[in-house]
Design a protein around this motif. Structure first.
Motif, PDB file in Angstrom:
ATOM      1  N   GLN A 180       0.765  -1.196   0.050  1.00 52.81           N
ATOM      2  CA  GLN A 180       0.065  -0.328   0.046  1.00 52.81           C
ATOM      3  C   GLN A 180       0.681   1.234   0.023  1.00 52.81           C
ATOM      4  N   VAL A 183       2.209   1.873  -3.434  1.00 52.53           N
ATOM      5  CA  VAL A 183       1.246   2.280  -4.481  1.00 52.53           C
ATOM      6  C   VAL A 183       0.993   3.640  -3.987  1.00 52.53           C
ATOM      7  N   THR A 187       1.921   6.504  -6.745  1.00 50.87           N
ATOM      8  CA  THR A 187       0.709   7.435  -7.332  1.00 50.87           C
ATOM      9  C   THR A 187       0.945   8.690  -7.042  1.00 50.87           C
ATOM     10  N   MET A 204      -1.112   1.110 -11.870  1.00 50.62           N
ATOM     11  CA  MET A 204      -0.812   1.019 -10.789  1.00 50.62           C
ATOM     12  C   MET A 204      -1.528  -0.033  -9.561  1.00 50.62           C
ATOM     13  N   GLY A 208       0.189  -2.879  -8.410  1.00 50.63           N
ATOM     14  CA  GLY A 208       0.482  -2.710  -6.980  1.00 50.63           C
ATOM     15  C   GLY A 208       0.004  -3.816  -6.116  1.00 50.63           C
ATOM     16  N   THR A 209      -1.353  -4.208  -6.517  1.00 55.27           N
ATOM     17  CA  THR A 209      -1.899  -5.447  -5.798  1.00 55.27           C
ATOM     18  C   THR A 209      -1.211  -6.703  -5.739  1.00 55.27           C
TER      19      THR A 209
END
Length: 305
Positions: A180, A183, A187, A204, A208-209
């Motif tokens: 997190q 990301v 971002t 992302m 990202g996940t």
């Protein structure tokens, strides 16, 4: 900008250390309970590293934006195969020969993908589709655990006693939080450079996940525990397709608005098979091809080709 960069770097640190603890705890549990490392990777660790997809997708469905949920799952599954697995196979091309996976586990992932596609033909993932997908998910879990109680298949895997559970839970928490942070930091940095928010979201969120899978899988092969690495990737894809979308469909209908991306998911999933059938040279070449294919897919999404 400095704060965003610090958040990004802290996220990277949490990912690396968390993945190390997560893999160590997971492999220790495998040794402690006489379960193969591949099975632990395919279930406990795979589901743990898929928590970001689950949280993002379920929250999106509950908030009335099912498109984000479906896009996140499809994008993450493609990234897991064409990015995470491709990188791991390129680094360590002997994934199958060293106990990383067998064709049964690959077949289960392909079965989950096929069922997902069949449900998608109905044009919407509704409560009926959700029940069918969750039922299939339970069947797959049963098959995995029935065949998972075998001798330890990884070299150097040992139990850490009661620390195994603490390492697994603590490592998982660090991986999820770190992902997190990465990301959020990336971002914010991208936004400051004027990159459109839609581009940020499409790229992302999916990648990202998938960061927990990437960090955990690479750490696993560095520790020569390939069973956890490959099992994590294949199991995560099953979890995303059947459990995440299945639960989401029970909350609210999820319309199929991107058939092209579902087709891309099917093609990339099928591309897993050749990856495990050739020698080391072929595996590295195929892995490089997957990475190129992923870059091409991203370019197509953004109309760059």
């Amino acid at each position: 900008m400095i704060l965003e960069a610090i958040i990004f770097l802290v996220g990277i640190a949490l990912l690396v250390k968390g993945a190390d603890l997560f893999v160590g705890g997971g492999s220790g549990l495998a040794s402690r309970f006489g379960i193969s490392a591949a099975t632990i990777g395919f279930t406990v660790i795979a589901f743990g590293t898929s928590l970001p997809e689950f949280v993002v997708s379920v929250n999106a469905v509950a908030a009335g934006d099912p498109g984000i949920a479906l896009g996140n799952v499809l994008g993450s599954n493609i990234a897991n195969i064409a990015l995470v697995l491709a990188i791991c196979a390129f680094i360590r091309p002997t994934l199958v020969g060293s106990g990383g996976a067998d064709m049964t586990e690959i077949g289960l992932m392909l079965f989950a993908t096929a069922l997902f596609i069949i449900c998608a033909f109905r044009g919407v993932f509704d409560a009926l589709a959700g029940i069918v997908m969750l039922a299939a998910f339970v069947v797959i879990l049963t098959v995995l655990w029935q065949r998972g109680g075998v001798e330890n298949d990884g070299e150097g895997i040992r139990s850490h006693g009661r620390r195994d559970i603490l390492m697994t839970v603590g490592g998982l928490a660090a991986v999820v939080i770190g992902a997190q942070f990465v990301v959020d930091g990336a971002t914010a940095i991208a936004t400051s450079f004027g990159i459109p928010t839609i581009v940020i979201g499409l790229s992302m969120v999916a990648v990202g996940t998938s960061l927990p899978e990437l960090a955990t899988s690479i750490m696993a092969i560095m520790r020569r525990e390939e069973g956890i690495s490959v099992g994590n990737i294949l199991g995560s894809n099953i979890f995303n397709l059947l459990f995440v979308i299945g639960v989401g469909a029970l909350i609210a209908p999820i319309p199929v608005i991107s058939p092209a991306d579902i087709l891309a998911t099917a093609l990339f999933s099928a591309a897993v098979v050749p990856l495990f059938l050739g020698g080391e040279r072929f595996t590295r070449i195929w892995s490089a091809g997957l990475l190129v294919g992923y870059a091409g897919y991203i370019a197509l999404i953004f109309n760059l080709l």
